[in-house]
Write a protein that holds these residues in place. Structure first.
Motif, mmCIF file in Angstrom:
data_model
loop_
_atom_site.group_PDB
_atom_site.id
_atom_site.type_symbol
_atom_site.label_atom_id
_atom_site.label_comp_id
_atom_site.label_asym_id
_atom_site.label_seq_id
_atom_site.Cartn_x
_atom_site.Cartn_y
_atom_site.Cartn_z
ATOM 1 N N ASN A 56 -159.036 23.875 26.557
ATOM 2 C CA ASN A 56 -159.113 22.901 25.478
ATOM 3 C C ASN A 56 -160.076 23.326 24.378
ATOM 4 O O ASN A 56 -159.904 22.946 23.219
ATOM 5 N N GLN A 57 -161.080 24.122 24.726
ATOM 6 C CA GLN A 57 -161.970 24.654 23.684
ATOM 7 C C GLN A 57 -161.217 25.623 22.783
ATOM 8 O O GLN A 57 -161.394 25.627 21.554
ATOM 9 N N GLU A 58 -160.361 26.452 23.392
ATOM 10 C CA GLU A 58 -159.558 27.388 22.595
ATOM 11 C C GLU A 58 -158.635 26.628 21.645
ATOM 12 O O GLU A 58 -158.468 27.007 20.484
ATOM 13 N N ARG A 59 -158.047 25.542 22.127
ATOM 14 C CA ARG A 59 -157.176 24.742 21.265
ATOM 15 C C ARG A 59 -157.974 24.056 20.158
ATOM 16 O O ARG A 59 -157.556 24.026 18.996
ATOM 17 N N ALA A 60 -159.129 23.520 20.510
ATOM 18 C CA ALA A 60 -159.963 22.861 19.506
ATOM 19 C C ALA A 60 -160.400 23.846 18.426
ATOM 20 O O ALA A 60 -160.449 23.505 17.237
ATOM 21 N N ASP A 61 -160.697 25.078 18.825
ATOM 22 C CA ASP A 61 -161.112 26.108 17.859
ATOM 23 C C ASP A 61 -160.012 26.422 16.852
ATOM 24 O O ASP A 61 -160.286 26.979 15.781
ATOM 25 N N HIS A 62 -158.764 26.089 17.204
ATOM 26 C CA HIS A 62 -157.632 26.354 16.311
ATOM 27 C C HIS A 62 -157.035 25.055 15.759
ATOM 28 O O HIS A 62 -155.889 25.020 15.307
ATOM 29 N N GLY A 63 -157.846 23.986 15.785
ATOM 30 C CA GLY A 63 -157.425 22.734 15.173
ATOM 31 C C GLY A 63 -156.368 21.970 15.924
ATOM 32 O O GLY A 63 -155.678 21.132 15.342
ATOM 33 N N LEU A 64 -156.224 22.225 17.227
ATOM 34 C CA LEU A 64 -155.203 21.560 18.031
ATOM 35 C C LEU A 64 -155.840 20.511 18.936
ATOM 36 O O LEU A 64 -156.986 20.651 19.374
ATOM 37 N N ARG A 65 -155.068 19.471 19.245
ATOM 38 C CA ARG A 65 -155.569 18.432 20.138
ATOM 39 C C ARG A 65 -155.729 18.966 21.553
ATOM 40 O O ARG A 65 -155.052 19.913 21.964
ATOM 41 N N ALA A 66 -156.630 18.342 22.294
ATOM 42 C CA ALA A 66 -156.835 18.714 23.694
ATOM 43 C C ALA A 66 -155.624 18.305 24.520
ATOM 44 O O ALA A 66 -154.953 17.315 24.222
ATOM 45 N N LEU A 67 -155.330 19.071 25.548
ATOM 46 C CA LEU A 67 -154.270 18.721 26.479
ATOM 47 C C LEU A 67 -154.807 17.727 27.505
ATOM 48 O O LEU A 67 -155.960 17.821 27.941
ATOM 49 N N THR A 68 -153.973 16.781 27.897
ATOM 50 C CA THR A 68 -154.362 15.782 28.891
ATOM 51 C C THR A 68 -153.969 16.266 30.278
ATOM 52 O O THR A 68 -152.814 16.622 30.512
ATOM 53 N N LEU A 69 -154.921 16.280 31.178
ATOM 54 C CA LEU A 69 -154.666 16.725 32.549
ATOM 55 C C LEU A 69 -153.956 15.611 33.304
ATOM 56 O O LEU A 69 -154.475 14.507 33.454
ATOM 57 N N ARG A 70 -152.732 15.901 33.767
ATOM 58 C CA ARG A 70 -151.905 14.896 34.426
ATOM 59 C C ARG A 70 -151.790 15.160 35.923
ATOM 60 O O ARG A 70 -151.639 16.313 36.358
ATOM 61 N N THR A 71 -151.805 14.077 36.688
ATOM 62 C CA THR A 71 -151.750 14.179 38.149
ATOM 63 C C THR A 71 -150.464 14.848 38.629
ATOM 64 O O THR A 71 -150.490 15.710 39.512
ATOM 65 N N ASP A 72 -149.318 14.461 38.054
ATOM 66 C CA ASP A 72 -148.053 15.006 38.546
ATOM 67 C C ASP A 72 -147.931 16.496 38.253
ATOM 68 O O ASP A 72 -147.479 17.280 39.101
ATOM 69 N N LEU A 73 -148.373 16.917 37.068
ATOM 70 C CA LEU A 73 -148.327 18.340 36.740
ATOM 71 C C LEU A 73 -149.304 19.137 37.597
ATOM 72 O O LEU A 73 -149.009 20.255 38.016
ATOM 73 N N THR A 74 -150.479 18.564 37.834
ATOM 74 C CA THR A 74 -151.474 19.248 38.661
ATOM 75 C C THR A 74 -150.961 19.443 40.079
ATOM 76 O O THR A 74 -151.193 20.482 40.706
ATOM 77 N N SER A 75 -150.231 18.449 40.607
ATOM 78 C CA SER A 75 -149.653 18.572 41.942
ATOM 79 C C SER A 75 -148.672 19.741 42.001
ATOM 80 O O SER A 75 -148.700 20.552 42.948
ATOM 81 N N VAL A 76 -147.797 19.855 40.994
ATOM 82 C CA VAL A 76 -146.837 20.963 40.947
ATOM 83 C C VAL A 76 -147.567 22.293 40.822
ATOM 84 O O VAL A 76 -147.254 23.272 41.522
ATOM 85 N N ALA A 77 -148.556 22.355 39.923
ATOM 86 C CA ALA A 77 -149.303 23.600 39.698
ATOM 87 C C ALA A 77 -150.081 24.021 40.942
ATOM 88 O O ALA A 77 -150.129 25.206 41.297
ATOM 89 N N GLN A 78 -150.695 23.041 41.622
ATOM 90 C CA GLN A 78 -151.487 23.366 42.805
ATOM 91 C C GLN A 78 -150.615 23.892 43.945
ATOM 92 O O GLN A 78 -150.971 24.852 44.630
ATOM 93 N N GLN A 79 -149.466 23.270 44.134
ATOM 94 C CA GLN A 79 -148.559 23.739 45.180
ATOM 95 C C GLN A 79 -148.136 25.182 44.918
ATOM 96 O O GLN A 79 -148.040 25.984 45.856
ATOM 97 N N TRP A 80 -147.912 25.521 43.637
ATOM 98 C CA TRP A 80 -147.481 26.888 43.342
ATOM 99 C C TRP A 80 -148.641 27.882 43.465
ATOM 100 O O TRP A 80 -148.457 29.000 43.939
ATOM 101 N N ALA A 81 -149.838 27.462 43.083
ATOM 102 C CA ALA A 81 -151.012 28.331 43.258
ATOM 103 C C ALA A 81 -151.234 28.615 44.744
ATOM 104 O O ALA A 81 -151.513 29.755 45.146
#
Length: 236
Positions: free
Chosen positions: A46-71
């Motif tokens: 989110n710091q990288e996005r902020a440095d380029h004038g972009l909004r922060a990404l919101t950390l979502r439970t459902d996406l984190t569950s999918v990402a964690q299972q794949w990790a």
């Protein structure tokens, strides 16, 4: 595709077959939980996005569950690859993307993602609003999955971790005509600049190939035509 040494490798978008996990043991993180490494990477992302004038990404439970299972899966199999079921496991999306990597530290992974153009494109894609991050460490190697989403409908306020939103530039209305092979003009130039190819304003073979590649990377219909959804993903 992958890049780097055996202790620092990345890949983006292409789905690969995972190897068998027989004989390997890993401790799975509870669905939706956020690891310390994942939280650390979210801050950098989110710091990288902020440095380029972009909004922060919101950390979502459902996406984190999918990402964690794949990790956890990559760590258990020792195979760096993309989640071939990403588009079906993730719900409520218009555009979805994924960065995966392995490395010794979050700092080294942050740098490697940033120095890779395809991964950086996902990081700085203004169409994304949500993110899920999963990490799993085996024998000192961090396996990380970062799943991005542009939601089809607004998500509820509940998130895994709240982060202050970066200020967003004021949007100006831009005409978005449907572009295809043979189109010409300034709209074609806008697309070409976003795709980092020569902006001659002529929608020829090179532009069509670049559009198809972009559409595949963003899980859009890869027809080489810049319509409403492709314009939205391009965010130009």
């Amino acid at each position: 595709m992958s890049a780097g040494s055996p202790l620092l490798r990345l890949t983006t978008i292409t789905a690969l077959c995972a190897a068998s996990a027989a004989g390997l043991v890993t401790v799975a993180t509870p669905a939706g939980a956020v690891t310390t490494d994942a939280s650390a990477y979210l801050t950098r992302l989110n710091q990288e996005r902020a440095d380029h004038g972009l909004r922060a990404l919101t950390l979502r439970t459902d996406l984190t569950s999918v990402a964690q299972q794949w990790a956890d899966h990559m760590a258990a199999t020792g195979t760096l690859s993309h989640n071939p079921s990403l588009a079906t496991q993730v719900t409520n999306w218009q555009v979805v993307g994924e960065n995966v990597g392995e490395g010794s530290t979050i700092d080294s992974l942050t740098t490697a993602f940033w120095n890779s153009a395809p991964h950086r494109d996902n990081i700085l894609d203004a169409s994304y609003r949500d993110v899920g991050i999963g990490t799993s460490t085996v024998d000192g190697v961090i396996w990380i999955t970062v799943d991005f989403r542009d939601p089809e409908t607004a998500e509820p306020a509940s998130t895994v971790a709240a982060r202050p939103a970066a200020s967003t530039p004021v949007a100006h209305h831009v005409s978005h005509p449907t572009l295809r092979y043979g189109s010409r003009g300034r709209a074609v130039q806008r697309v070409q600049r976003r795709l980092h190819i020569a902006a001659d304003g002529i929608f020829g073979p090179k532009t069509r190939r670049a559009v198809v590649h972009f559409q595949r990377r963003h899980h859009l219909r890869a027809n080489g035509v810049v319509g409403k959804r492709t314009w939205k993903a391009l965010h130009v």
